[in-house]
Design an enzyme around this catalytic site. Sequence first.
Site, mmCIF file in Angstrom:
data_model
loop_
_atom_site.group_PDB
_atom_site.id
_atom_site.type_symbol
_atom_site.label_atom_id
_atom_site.label_comp_id
_atom_site.label_asym_id
_atom_site.label_seq_id
_atom_site.Cartn_x
_atom_site.Cartn_y
_atom_site.Cartn_z
ATOM 1 N N GLY A 119 0.788 -1.230 0.000
ATOM 2 C CA GLY A 119 0.000 0.000 0.000
ATOM 3 C C GLY A 119 0.819 1.279 0.000
ATOM 4 O O GLY A 119 0.303 2.346 0.307
ATOM 5 N N LEU A 122 3.900 1.155 -4.504
ATOM 6 C CA LEU A 122 4.892 0.429 -5.307
ATOM 7 C C LEU A 122 4.290 -0.812 -5.950
ATOM 8 O O LEU A 122 4.984 -1.618 -6.551
ATOM 9 C CB LEU A 122 6.087 0.025 -4.437
ATOM 10 N N SER A 124 2.510 -3.693 -4.792
ATOM 11 C CA SER A 124 2.731 -5.059 -4.328
ATOM 12 C C SER A 124 1.669 -5.993 -4.903
ATOM 13 O O SER A 124 1.936 -7.166 -5.162
ATOM 14 C CB SER A 124 2.709 -5.115 -2.798
ATOM 15 N N ASP A 169 0.766 -1.066 -13.903
ATOM 16 C CA ASP A 169 1.462 -1.812 -12.855
ATOM 17 C C ASP A 169 1.756 -3.253 -13.267
ATOM 18 O O ASP A 169 2.852 -3.771 -13.068
ATOM 19 C CB ASP A 169 0.633 -1.819 -11.563
HETATM 20 P P1 ADP Z 1 -0.197 -1.754 -3.423
HETATM 21 O O1 ADP Z 1 -0.194 -0.285 -3.707
HETATM 22 O O2 ADP Z 1 1.031 -2.164 -2.681
HETATM 23 O O3 ADP Z 1 -0.474 -2.577 -4.632
HETATM 24 P P2 ADP Z 1 -2.744 -2.826 -2.656
HETATM 25 O O4 ADP Z 1 -3.680 -2.467 -1.563
HETATM 26 O O5 ADP Z 1 -3.216 -2.713 -4.057
HETATM 27 O O6 ADP Z 1 -1.416 -1.958 -2.406
HETATM 28 O O7 ADP Z 1 -2.261 -4.321 -2.476
HETATM 29 C C1 ADP Z 1 -1.839 -4.776 -1.217
HETATM 30 C C2 ADP Z 1 -2.436 -6.153 -0.951
HETATM 31 O O8 ADP Z 1 -1.784 -7.137 -1.803
HETATM 32 C C3 ADP Z 1 -2.213 -6.646 0.454
HETATM 33 O O9 ADP Z 1 -3.225 -6.170 1.325
HETATM 34 C C4 ADP Z 1 -2.262 -8.155 0.287
HETATM 35 O O10 ADP Z 1 -3.597 -8.614 0.198
HETATM 36 C C5 ADP Z 1 -1.605 -8.349 -1.074
HETATM 37 N N1 ADP Z 1 -0.153 -8.562 -0.908
HETATM 38 C C6 ADP Z 1 0.855 -7.768 -1.361
HETATM 39 N N2 ADP Z 1 2.063 -8.243 -0.979
HETATM 40 C C7 ADP Z 1 1.816 -9.345 -0.249
HETATM 41 C C8 ADP Z 1 2.645 -10.286 0.461
HETATM 42 N N3 ADP Z 1 3.973 -10.148 0.502
HETATM 43 N N4 ADP Z 1 2.039 -11.314 1.088
HETATM 44 C C9 ADP Z 1 0.702 -11.453 1.062
HETATM 45 N N5 ADP Z 1 -0.120 -10.602 0.432
HETATM 46 C C10 ADP Z 1 0.414 -9.567 -0.211
#
Ligand code: ADP
Length: 383
Positions: A119, A122, A124, A169
Amino acid sequence: MDTKQLKDVFQQHYGTPDAIYSSPGRINLIGEHTDYNGGFVLPGAIDKGITLAIKANGTDKVRVFSLDYNETAEFGMTEADKPAQSWAKYIFGVVREIEKRGKTVKGFDAAFYGDVPLGAGLSSSAALESAFAFALNDIYALGLKRYDLALIGQATEHNYVGVKCGIMDQFISIFGKKGRLLSLDCRSLNYEFVPFDPAGYKLVLIDSCVKHELVNNPYNRRRESCEAVVAAIRKHHHPYVQFLRDATFEMLEEVKDEVSAEDYMRAEFVIGEVQRLLDACAALEKGDYKTVGQKMYETHTGLSKLYEVSCEELDFLNDCAKKYGVTGSRIMGGGFGGCTINLVEDAKYDAFISGTVADYKAKFSIDPKVYDVVISDGARKIE
Ligand code: ADP
Ligand code: MG
């Protein structure tokens, strides 16, 4: 966490993995709020991502272990099987979106961890989707193209997470290359690699650690402003202008009296931003990082003063960058919080980081987070 630990954990749960894959998060060097205006973005894959171990299990069930949450999810692969855990929805969505494209995914066991901050802007989530899409395509030899894999990740966000994101992304997570940014035309989805190997500089993100509550959906209002200016320009004998990306400052001048002062400012930012990205690409081709940095500062000013999506904390971080002699700095992402992205000479790095962390803490009583990033490869098989 590293791949050795990942393999050990996989071994405890499921035996020996068939393969290990990884897919990264991303930065965007310049080109903000240009995507829905049909313009360009300039992302790069980073040295932080999701790494997974996987093995076909010969059933019609998926079992996945998240090392970061220390939690297992088990689910079937039909539409009715949506898992309860929010992180598992990304994986389920990828499976479903692959199936919707007429390919068959069989049951598998997987374990994964990540080092993309969640969040923080970047992406994730794109790293997670891309890692699984890439891995499943490879182990089941599905024959999907990289382009399809990016669309599968995007469709997962739309249909299984409820985030109506663009394609940037997932695209960069899949296509990224070490030492290269990717100039992506958000209208045609044509892309070009641009060299990015700034010897003597570091790329560092400073996370303001704030997320301001959005009132009256400011993003929708920005879009409406852009559409209003396009409509006005089209009436002025420029029917081929479909997006602000097609407009010039001269065209904007022609409609100055017909659009609100606010809409004018919004369009002034977007038209300038499309040009700044092109200028930054030309400078990158020449290895002229001073000009790139100057464009980043101009983007920040535009986002703050014309598009009005900055906030006190982000403007403060931008001022810190100036104070410590940073080459380029700007808000990264939609605004109202999140990170600044900074291009910093090696010699100025330590003073910038320690000074900014102290100054920000003194002003806002918040410890900002610091993320160093290196432009790296996209989705890949590790072993
Ligand atoms: P971002 O801007 O990082 O994409 P998002 O809210 O779109 O933020 O995505 C974050 C979500 O992705 C987390 O709440 C989780 O559900 C999932 N996620 C990302 N990285 C991981 C991880 N290392 N392990 C488990 N879930 C992950
Ligand atoms: Mg996300």
